[in-house]
Design a protein around this motif. Structure first.
Motif, mmCIF file in Angstrom:
data_model
loop_
_atom_site.group_PDB
_atom_site.id
_atom_site.type_symbol
_atom_site.label_atom_id
_atom_site.label_comp_id
_atom_site.label_asym_id
_atom_site.label_seq_id
_atom_site.Cartn_x
_atom_site.Cartn_y
_atom_site.Cartn_z
ATOM 1 N N GLY A 35 0.536 15.165 -21.899
ATOM 2 C CA GLY A 35 1.770 14.290 -22.204
ATOM 3 C C GLY A 35 2.124 13.363 -21.076
ATOM 4 O O GLY A 35 2.808 12.235 -21.550
ATOM 5 N N GLY A 36 1.472 13.355 -20.014
ATOM 6 C CA GLY A 36 1.819 12.382 -19.067
ATOM 7 C C GLY A 36 1.299 12.523 -17.631
ATOM 8 O O GLY A 36 0.468 13.362 -17.641
ATOM 9 N N ALA A 37 1.860 11.795 -16.986
ATOM 10 C CA ALA A 37 1.217 11.661 -15.307
ATOM 11 C C ALA A 37 2.176 11.146 -14.279
ATOM 12 O O ALA A 37 3.019 10.435 -14.462
ATOM 13 N N GLN A 38 1.915 11.849 -13.249
ATOM 14 C CA GLN A 38 2.700 11.367 -12.248
ATOM 15 C C GLN A 38 1.863 10.443 -11.179
ATOM 16 O O GLN A 38 0.806 11.075 -10.848
ATOM 17 N N VAL A 39 1.941 9.288 -10.863
ATOM 18 C CA VAL A 39 1.178 8.539 -10.001
ATOM 19 C C VAL A 39 1.850 7.987 -8.809
ATOM 20 O O VAL A 39 3.078 7.619 -8.791
ATOM 21 N N SER A 40 1.255 8.531 -7.654
ATOM 22 C CA SER A 40 1.596 7.979 -6.301
ATOM 23 C C SER A 40 1.217 6.741 -5.775
ATOM 24 O O SER A 40 -0.152 6.436 -6.260
ATOM 25 N N GLY A 41 1.582 6.126 -4.889
ATOM 26 C CA GLY A 41 1.046 4.968 -4.355
ATOM 27 C C GLY A 41 1.654 3.504 -5.086
ATOM 28 O O GLY A 41 0.910 2.574 -4.817
ATOM 29 N N CYS A 42 2.322 3.649 -6.233
ATOM 30 C CA CYS A 42 2.622 2.535 -6.845
ATOM 31 C C CYS A 42 4.114 2.690 -7.456
ATOM 32 O O CYS A 42 4.421 3.811 -7.287
ATOM 33 N N SER A 43 4.747 1.548 -7.654
ATOM 34 C CA SER A 43 5.878 1.743 -8.315
ATOM 35 C C SER A 43 6.361 0.381 -9.268
ATOM 36 O O SER A 43 5.868 -0.699 -9.033
ATOM 37 N N LEU A 44 6.848 0.919 -10.363
ATOM 38 C CA LEU A 44 7.158 0.068 -11.563
ATOM 39 C C LEU A 44 8.531 0.597 -11.900
ATOM 40 O O LEU A 44 8.959 1.683 -12.151
ATOM 41 N N PRO A 45 9.385 -0.552 -12.445
ATOM 42 C CA PRO A 45 10.579 -0.078 -13.283
ATOM 43 C C PRO A 45 10.435 0.802 -14.464
ATOM 44 O O PRO A 45 9.570 0.583 -15.151
ATOM 45 N N GLU A 68 10.522 5.251 -4.822
ATOM 46 C CA GLU A 68 9.816 4.238 -4.223
ATOM 47 C C GLU A 68 8.387 4.035 -4.019
ATOM 48 O O GLU A 68 7.962 2.974 -4.508
ATOM 49 N N ASP A 69 7.608 5.172 -4.134
ATOM 50 C CA ASP A 69 6.301 4.966 -4.103
ATOM 51 C C ASP A 69 5.579 5.807 -5.099
ATOM 52 O O ASP A 69 4.421 6.200 -4.964
ATOM 53 N N ARG A 70 6.306 6.167 -6.261
ATOM 54 C CA ARG A 70 5.580 7.132 -7.265
ATOM 55 C C ARG A 70 6.370 6.718 -8.559
ATOM 56 O O ARG A 70 7.568 6.346 -8.489
ATOM 57 N N ILE A 71 5.505 7.170 -9.569
ATOM 58 C CA ILE A 71 6.226 7.027 -10.982
ATOM 59 C C ILE A 71 5.891 8.096 -11.979
ATOM 60 O O ILE A 71 4.754 8.678 -11.595
ATOM 61 N N GLY A 72 6.724 8.465 -12.856
ATOM 62 C CA GLY A 72 6.221 9.083 -14.019
ATOM 63 C C GLY A 72 6.023 8.563 -15.139
ATOM 64 O O GLY A 72 6.668 7.725 -15.606
ATOM 65 N N ILE A 73 4.872 8.672 -15.808
ATOM 66 C CA ILE A 73 4.319 7.882 -16.980
ATOM 67 C C ILE A 73 4.222 8.965 -18.189
ATOM 68 O O ILE A 73 3.829 9.984 -18.317
ATOM 69 N N ARG A 74 4.958 8.616 -19.332
ATOM 70 C CA ARG A 74 4.548 9.487 -20.590
ATOM 71 C C ARG A 74 3.493 8.883 -21.467
ATOM 72 O O ARG A 74 3.638 7.416 -21.542
#
Length: 115
Positions: A35-45, A68-74
């Motif tokens: 269902g999704g991913a946590q991505v480290s090393g980048c940042s998006l609103p 600051e340096d990670r995002i959660g993507i669905r």
């Protein structure tokens, strides 16, 4: 409030390229499920539509949260194929195998000294 997730998350380390209409960033998927991913090393609103590129295969997603340096993507559709799905299945299999192998305990036993 605890949110119940529909998919089992697995710790991974998968380099990807995260692309939006205006930007392209290198990142590392550190947590993955269908269902999704946590991505480290980048940042998006939060709210940004993006895509994860792994080995030329694109997986679409929506940024749900950002730090600051990670995002959660669905993902709009659960992963069911492609290189990202393959790596998820390999990580799950390795985790299951590691959990099923009995760990040898040092110094426990009788007779001959173990360890």
């Amino acid at each position: 409030m605890h949110v119940q997730r529909g998919h089992q998350r697995v710790s991974v380390e998968i380099p990807v390229v995260v692309t939006t209409v205006l930007d392209c960033q290198d990142g590392v998927v550190i947590d993955l499920s269908e269902g999704g991913a946590q991505v480290s090393g980048c940042s998006l609103p939060a709210g940004t539509s993006c895509q994860l590129d792994l080995d030329g295969h694109i997986t679409f997603g929506l940024v749900r949260w950002s730090e600051e340096d990670r995002i959660g993507i669905r993902f709009p559709y659960p992963l069911a194929e492609g290189p990202l799905f393959d790596k998820l299945m390999l990580a799950r299999a390795a985790r299951t195998e590691a959990m099923s192998v009995p760990q040898r305990v040092q110094g426990v036993g009788f007779g001959r000294r173990m360890g």
